[in-house]
Design an enzyme around this catalytic site. Structure first.
Site, short mmCIF file in Angstrom:
data_model
loop_
_atom_site.label_atom_id
_atom_site.label_comp_id
_atom_site.label_asym_id
_atom_site.label_seq_id
_atom_site.Cartn_x
_atom_site.Cartn_y
_atom_site.Cartn_z
N CYS A 11 1.64 -6.91 -6.72
CA CYS A 11 1.63 -7.19 -8.14
C CYS A 11 2.84 -8.06 -8.49
CB CYS A 11 1.70 -5.88 -8.93
SG CYS A 11 3.02 -4.79 -8.39
N CYS A 14 6.33 -6.59 -8.07
CA CYS A 14 6.85 -6.40 -6.71
C CYS A 14 7.61 -7.64 -6.28
CB CYS A 14 5.71 -6.12 -5.74
SG CYS A 14 4.56 -4.89 -6.33
#
Lengths: 77, 320
Positions: A11, A14
């Site tokens: 995502c 991250c």
């Protein structure tokens, strides 16, 4: 030499945590190795329940949030 | 509480814009200005407060609390803690595995999985802002009961065999976090989280309130009662089905629905629609497919969907 692991399934957050952690490690002048863990089973195995998460030398330091570079420096010390 | 906001809206619309109080445009624009300001103030305050609280309840702590509870109480705790735990599709898998692999029963995990997305602070704030306290509380209570009951039912059905290939016997040790958060970090987290959510929802909120204000001002009263009143049996299932693909747009949909309710859509239908929007989501469905067989997913969706429709019918029947 410290191993900094970033856990997350890819995502946006991250990626930001990865960048912040690497920047913090660089600013501290520490020897480090970055590692990305995106396999869901491995993430679960590490006991992580919210991504992104960060572990240093296998010790889980944070999950489910992205701190600032300054806060990460404190954490990595 | 929102008196100053109303005064400001009156001043702006009737004073500055010069739109008459009795005109349709004046009414609609006033409604729009007042609701927009009110909703954004509420959203900012509540999301911030909830985020600070969440820093004390990371998912691993939530899991440890649930793990200690037995049977029925475990369902209650799972549904209750699901409310305060943020649910994001990208974290659904680690969360699910984290529950199952530490030994939390499948049914209890599902109670959590139903409550977490359905009863979230954005939906509750929007409901409170557009419908008032009673409806927001009704929604939260029905969602809670639905989460507990569907979890109990799934637990009874013994569907553990329908989980997808991961080692269920491997008990994962509880992870220990390195450091407690400082207050400054909690505030920073809450600020970031609040801004994040506001950035994500603001266009939907504006459009929702805008269209809602237009409906409020221009659509005749009771226009929709003919098609979506409490006596129309198909309204609830239809609302549930339409709600499924509208995932994550609760913020924009609630103001719209509020205006529709005013024009004759029955309350139960409204509740069912909103529960379907928040509780049944296709992205979640796709991602959970990695840890459970399609059959289990359909059973899960079927039970929750049926529960949502039942809630809708119940309120339409009771409130008639």
């Amino acid at each position: 030499m410290k191993t900094i692991q970033i856990f997350g399934g890819g995502c946006a957050k991250c990626g930001i945590l990865y960048q912040h952690a690497e920047a913090a490690a660089k600013e501290l002048g520490m020897e480090y190795r970055m590692e990305k863990v995106s396999d869901y089973e491995k993430i679960a195995e590490a006991g992580i329940m919210a991504t992104p998460a960060l572990a240093v030398d296998g010790k889980l330091m944070l999950e489910g949030r992205v701190p600032t570079i300054a806060a990460l420096k404190e954490l990595l010390k | 509480m929102f008196k100053p906001v109303q005064l400001f809206a009156d001043w702006l619309v009737h004073g500055v814009f010069g739109l008459g109080r009795e005109t349709l445009a004046g009414g609609a624009v006033n409604f729009f200005v007042f609701d927009t300001i009110k909703i954004f103030l509420l959203l900012a305050a509540i999301i911030y407060a909830v985020s600070v609280m969440r820093t004390f309840l990371p998912p691993s702590r939530v899991r440890d609390i649930i793990l200690k509870k037995k049977r029925f109480t475990a369902h209650l705790w799972a549904a209750g803690l699901g409310i305060v735990t943020p649910f994001c599709t990208c974290s659904a898998i680690p969360l699910f595995l984290g529950f199952i692999q530490t030994g939390i029963p499948l049914g209890v995990t599902f109670s959590f999985l139903v409550a977490s997305p359905m009863i979230n602070e954005v939906a509750l704030v929007m409901l409170f802002g557009m419908f008032g306290f009673k409806i927001a509380a009704l929604y939260a209570a029905s969602g809670f009961v639905l989460a507990v009951l569907s979890g109990l039912l799934i637990g009874r059905l013994r569907l553990e065999g329908l989980l997808e290939g991961f080692d269920q016997t491997k008990r994962v040790q509880n992870a220990v976090l390195g450091a407690e958060m400082a207050w400054s970090e909690r505030r920073a987290y809450a600020k970031d989280y609040t801004l994040d959510i506001l950035k994500k929802v603001w266009p939907y909120v504006l459009i929702g309130i805008g269209v809602g204000a237009w409906i409020h001002g221009y659509v005749p009263q009771d226009l929709l009662a003919r098609w979506a009143g409490a006596d129309k049996w198909y309204a609830v299932p239809l609302a549930t089905l339409v709600g499924i693909p509208l995932y994550s747009n609760a913020a924009g949909i609630i103001p719209l629905v509020s205006a529709l309710t005013e024009k004759g859509v029955a309350l139960g239908t409204t509740l069912a629609f909103m529960m379907a929007v928040t509780g049944l989501s296709l992205p979640e469905f796709m991602i959970l497919r990695r840890v459970m067989k399609t059959k289990l997913l359909f059973i899960f969706f079927g039970i929750v969907g049926a529960g949502i429709m039942f809630t809708g019918f119940l309120f339409n029947f009771v409130m008639r």
